[in-house]
Motif scaffolding. Structure first.
Motif, PDB file in Angstrom:
ATOM      1  N   ALA A  82       0.805  -1.219   0.000  1.00 20.89           N
ATOM      2  CA  ALA A  82       0.000   0.000   0.000  1.00 20.89           C
ATOM      3  C   ALA A  82       0.839   1.269   0.000  1.00 20.89           C
ATOM      4  O   ALA A  82       0.534   2.221  -0.729  1.00 20.89           O
ATOM      5  N   GLU A  83       1.896   1.320   0.780  1.00 21.56           N
ATOM      6  CA  GLU A  83       2.676   2.546   0.881  1.00 21.56           C
ATOM      7  C   GLU A  83       3.371   2.869  -0.431  1.00 21.56           C
ATOM      8  O   GLU A  83       3.469   4.035  -0.826  1.00 21.56           O
ATOM      9  N   ILE A  84       3.871   1.851  -1.129  1.00 29.84           N
ATOM     10  CA  ILE A  84       4.511   2.086  -2.424  1.00 29.84           C
ATOM     11  C   ILE A  84       3.495   2.654  -3.410  1.00 29.84           C
ATOM     12  O   ILE A  84       3.768   3.635  -4.117  1.00 29.84           O
ATOM     13  N   TYR A  85       2.315   2.069  -3.454  1.00 25.59           N
ATOM     14  CA  TYR A  85       1.290   2.552  -4.379  1.00 25.59           C
ATOM     15  C   TYR A  85       0.846   3.972  -4.018  1.00 25.59           C
ATOM     16  O   TYR A  85       0.629   4.804  -4.912  1.00 25.59           O
ATOM     17  N   ARG A  86       0.706   4.249  -2.741  1.00 32.06           N
ATOM     18  CA  ARG A  86       0.313   5.611  -2.354  1.00 32.06           C
ATOM     19  C   ARG A  86       1.360   6.631  -2.802  1.00 32.06           C
ATOM     20  O   ARG A  86       1.023   7.706  -3.316  1.00 32.06           O
ATOM     21  N   GLU A  87       2.622   6.297  -2.612  1.00 29.54           N
ATOM     22  CA  GLU A  87       3.699   7.220  -2.974  1.00 29.54           C
ATOM     23  C   GLU A  87       3.744   7.444  -4.483  1.00 29.54           C
ATOM     24  O   GLU A  87       3.806   8.589  -4.953  1.00 29.54           O
ATOM     25  N   VAL A  88       3.712   6.377  -5.253  1.00 28.19           N
ATOM     26  CA  VAL A  88       3.816   6.492  -6.709  1.00 28.19           C
ATOM     27  C   VAL A  88       2.598   7.202  -7.297  1.00 28.19           C
ATOM     28  O   VAL A  88       2.721   8.056  -8.191  1.00 28.19           O
ATOM     29  N   LEU A  89       1.416   6.886  -6.792  1.00 30.95           N
ATOM     30  CA  LEU A  89       0.194   7.427  -7.388  1.00 30.95           C
ATOM     31  C   LEU A  89      -0.092   8.875  -6.984  1.00 30.95           C
ATOM     32  O   LEU A  89      -1.070   9.462  -7.444  1.00 30.95           O
ATOM     33  N   ARG A  90       0.765   9.443  -6.151  1.00 30.28           N
ATOM     34  CA  ARG A  90       0.625  10.878  -5.881  1.00 30.28           C
ATOM     35  C   ARG A  90       0.776  11.692  -7.165  1.00 30.28           C
ATOM     36  O   ARG A  90       0.223  12.787  -7.285  1.00 30.28           O
ATOM     37  N   SER A  91       1.551  11.179  -8.104  1.00 28.41           N
ATOM     38  CA  SER A  91       1.756  11.878  -9.372  1.00 28.41           C
ATOM     39  C   SER A  91       0.792  11.405 -10.457  1.00 28.41           C
ATOM     40  O   SER A  91       0.899  11.836 -11.611  1.00 28.41           O
ATOM     41  N   VAL A  92      -0.126  10.523 -10.089  1.00 30.92           N
ATOM     42  CA  VAL A  92      -1.116  10.005 -11.035  1.00 30.92           C
ATOM     43  C   VAL A  92      -2.494  10.238 -10.421  1.00 30.92           C
ATOM     44  O   VAL A  92      -3.037   9.361  -9.739  1.00 30.92           O
ATOM     45  N   PRO A  93      -3.087  11.410 -10.604  1.00 26.96           N
ATOM     46  CA  PRO A  93      -4.345  11.731  -9.927  1.00 26.96           C
ATOM     47  C   PRO A  93      -5.485  10.780 -10.280  1.00 26.96           C
ATOM     48  O   PRO A  93      -6.403  10.610  -9.486  1.00 26.96           O
ATOM     49  N   GLU A  94      -5.409  10.153 -11.461  1.00 27.39           N
ATOM     50  CA  GLU A  94      -6.469   9.203 -11.831  1.00 27.39           C
ATOM     51  C   GLU A  94      -6.423   7.940 -10.981  1.00 27.39           C
ATOM     52  O   GLU A  94      -7.434   7.265 -10.808  1.00 27.39           O
ATOM     53  N   GLY A  95      -5.242   7.609 -10.471  1.00 29.26           N
ATOM     54  CA  GLY A  95      -5.109   6.402  -9.658  1.00 29.26           C
ATOM     55  C   GLY A  95      -5.492   5.161 -10.441  1.00 29.26           C
ATOM     56  O   GLY A  95      -4.939   4.872 -11.498  1.00 29.26           O
ATOM     57  N   PHE A  96      -6.482   4.438  -9.937  1.00 22.33           N
ATOM     58  CA  PHE A  96      -6.927   3.198 -10.570  1.00 22.33           C
ATOM     59  C   PHE A  96      -8.025   3.421 -11.617  1.00 22.33           C
ATOM     60  O   PHE A  96      -8.505   2.462 -12.207  1.00 22.33           O
ATOM     61  N   LEU A  97      -8.410   4.677 -11.830  1.00 24.68           N
ATOM     62  CA  LEU A  97      -9.487   4.950 -12.774  1.00 24.68           C
ATOM     63  C   LEU A  97      -9.068   4.625 -14.207  1.00 24.68           C
ATOM     64  O   LEU A  97      -7.895   4.699 -14.552  1.00 24.68           O
ATOM     65  N   PRO A  98     -10.029   4.281 -15.066  1.00 26.66           N
ATOM     66  CA  PRO A  98      -9.718   4.113 -16.487  1.00 26.66           C
ATOM     67  C   PRO A  98      -9.517   5.467 -17.150  1.00 26.66           C
ATOM     68  O   PRO A  98      -9.787   6.514 -16.546  1.00 26.66           O
ATOM     69  N   GLY A  99      -9.053   5.456 -18.396  1.00 23.39           N
ATOM     70  CA  GLY A  99      -8.853   6.706 -19.108  1.00 23.39           C
ATOM     71  C   GLY A  99      -8.640   6.448 -20.588  1.00 23.39           C
ATOM     72  O   GLY A  99      -8.578   5.304 -21.026  1.00 23.39           O
ATOM     73  N   ASN A 100      -8.531   7.507 -21.356  1.00 26.75           N
ATOM     74  CA  ASN A 100      -8.271   7.347 -22.778  1.00 26.75           C
ATOM     75  C   ASN A 100      -7.482   8.538 -23.288  1.00 26.75           C
ATOM     76  O   ASN A 100      -7.576   9.645 -22.756  1.00 26.75           O
ATOM     77  N   GLU A 101      -6.687   8.288 -24.335  1.00 22.17           N
ATOM     78  CA  GLU A 101      -5.931   9.336 -24.998  1.00 22.17           C
ATOM     79  C   GLU A 101      -6.432   9.592 -26.412  1.00 22.17           C
ATOM     80  O   GLU A 101      -6.341  10.709 -26.912  1.00 22.17           O
ATOM     81  N   TYR A 102      -6.953   8.531 -27.041  1.00 16.49           N
ATOM     82  CA  TYR A 102      -7.390   8.697 -28.424  1.00 16.49           C
ATOM     83  C   TYR A 102      -8.489   7.701 -28.749  1.00 16.49           C
ATOM     84  O   TYR A 102      -8.264   6.491 -28.761  1.00 16.49           O
ATOM     85  N   LEU A 103      -9.691   8.219 -28.983  1.00 20.94           N
ATOM     86  CA  LEU A 103     -10.827   7.406 -29.406  1.00 20.94           C
ATOM     87  C   LEU A 103     -11.466   8.108 -30.604  1.00 20.94           C
ATOM     88  O   LEU A 103     -11.784   9.293 -30.528  1.00 20.94           O
ATOM     89  N   ASP A 104     -11.657   7.384 -31.707  1.00 17.62           N
ATOM     90  CA  ASP A 104     -12.233   7.982 -32.896  1.00 17.62           C
ATOM     91  C   ASP A 104     -12.958   6.903 -33.685  1.00 17.62           C
ATOM     92  O   ASP A 104     -12.352   5.910 -34.100  1.00 17.62           O
ATOM     93  N   GLU A 105     -14.250   7.083 -33.878  1.00 18.53           N
ATOM     94  CA  GLU A 105     -15.053   6.061 -34.547  1.00 18.53           C
ATOM     95  C   GLU A 105     -14.667   5.867 -36.013  1.00 18.53           C
ATOM     96  O   GLU A 105     -15.005   4.844 -36.615  1.00 18.53           O
TER      97      GLU A 105
END
Length: 294
Positions: free
Chosen positions: A134-157
């Motif tokens: 847990a502590e490693i993940y908390r430290e690293v994810l401080r710079s990743v505000p999305e954390g475990f959330l999904p996301g996308n960079e490029y979606l185009d039908e």
């Protein structure tokens, strides 16, 4: 003297019956006193009776965890144990040796997480069955505000699907951990028989309650058969494990099953038969293991 738990097992569920099987398996697989358990109830369709989960903490939605995806980040922020484990409520541990193997791998100071299942499309733990420091993940994810959330960079039908760039739950978190120089180890636990996964369970069952099972049977592809056959196997498993109820709430429609089973080409029929066989065999393995649960 009672030792503080080493790990918190966290899951999200809509249905108490699915989570009840999950809880029985984990309490059998992990020695007593080494773990605490949290179950996030991501639905207002039914209630989770705490009496069905003795010793576990039942969590409801709140502003910091409005849905199951936000609940993962909330769990990491709150957890007091050194380790945090995400195990989906339809992923069932059926071997006591699995926990021993995880302990052995997590003892390596270079390792931030051990994942029992991996995604097919990229190097990622997902949230299927992963134990994290847990502590490693908390430290690293401080710079990743999305954390475990999904996301996308490029979606185009207008371009092929394979050209899209997107991230499923926990993909961004895994990438951040690896970039920070930590190691994530993957175990082939399903192939080795240490856990049993049931796919499309909740994502089939919820729409079935909204529009009816018969309507879903008209959808082409493998979605219907995975969801319906899996829920049938889990229904029988659950009601054998917990004969005092409440029962697994899912409709049994033999005529519909037979009609769907024998529709299409011989290859499609064979796939359905094999899938049903595998799911029932998996349910038997869960039954043999979980019925000895304390």
């Amino acid at each position: 003297m009672n030792r503080a738990p080493l790990v918190t097992f966290f899951t999200c569920t809509v249905y108490p019956d699915i989570a009840r099987i999950w809880y029985a398996c984990l309490r059998r697989a992990v020695p007593d006193g080494e773990a605490s358990y949290e179950i996030y109830h991501d639905s207002d369709m039914c209630e989770l009776d705490p009496g069905l989960f003795p010793g576990a903490t039942i969590l409801d939605p709140k502003p910091s965890r409005r849905d199951f995806q936000e609940a993962y980040n909330d769990a990491l922020a709150r957890v007091e144990t050194p380790w945090l484990a995400f195990v989906d409520s339809d992923v069932y541990w059926v071997s006591s040796r699995l926990w021993g193997e995880i302990l052995e791998n997590m003892a390596d100071p270079r390792v931030a997480a051990v994942s029992c299942v991996r995604r097919n499309h990229r190097t990622s733990t997902g949230t299927f069955s992963v134990v994290m420091k847990a502590e490693i993940y908390r430290e690293v994810l401080r710079s990743v505000p999305e954390g475990f959330l999904p996301g996308n960079e490029y979606l185009d039908e207008v371009v092929p699907y394979k050209s899209w760039k997107w991230y499923d739950t926990a993909d961004l978190a895994t990438d951040a951990i690896l970039r920070a120089g930590w190691e994530v180890r993957f175990l082939d636990s399903e192939a080795r028989g240490d856990l049993v996964m049931f796919r499309n369970i909740t994502v089939f069952r919820l729409p079935a309650e909204w529009v009816g099972v018969a309507a879903l049977a008209e959808i082409s592809g493998r979605y219907f058969w995975r969801g319906y056959a899996g829920n049938l196997a889990l229904k029988r498993l659950h009601d054998r494990l917990f004969p005092d109820g409440p029962p697994y709430r899912f409709p049994v429609l033999p005529v519909l099953v037979l009609r769907k089973l024998f529709r299409g080409s011989p290859r499609e029929i064979l796939w359905r038969i094999r899938l049903m066989r595998d799911q029932w065999q998996g349910a038997k393995r869960v039954w043999r293991f979980a019925r000895e649960s304390p």
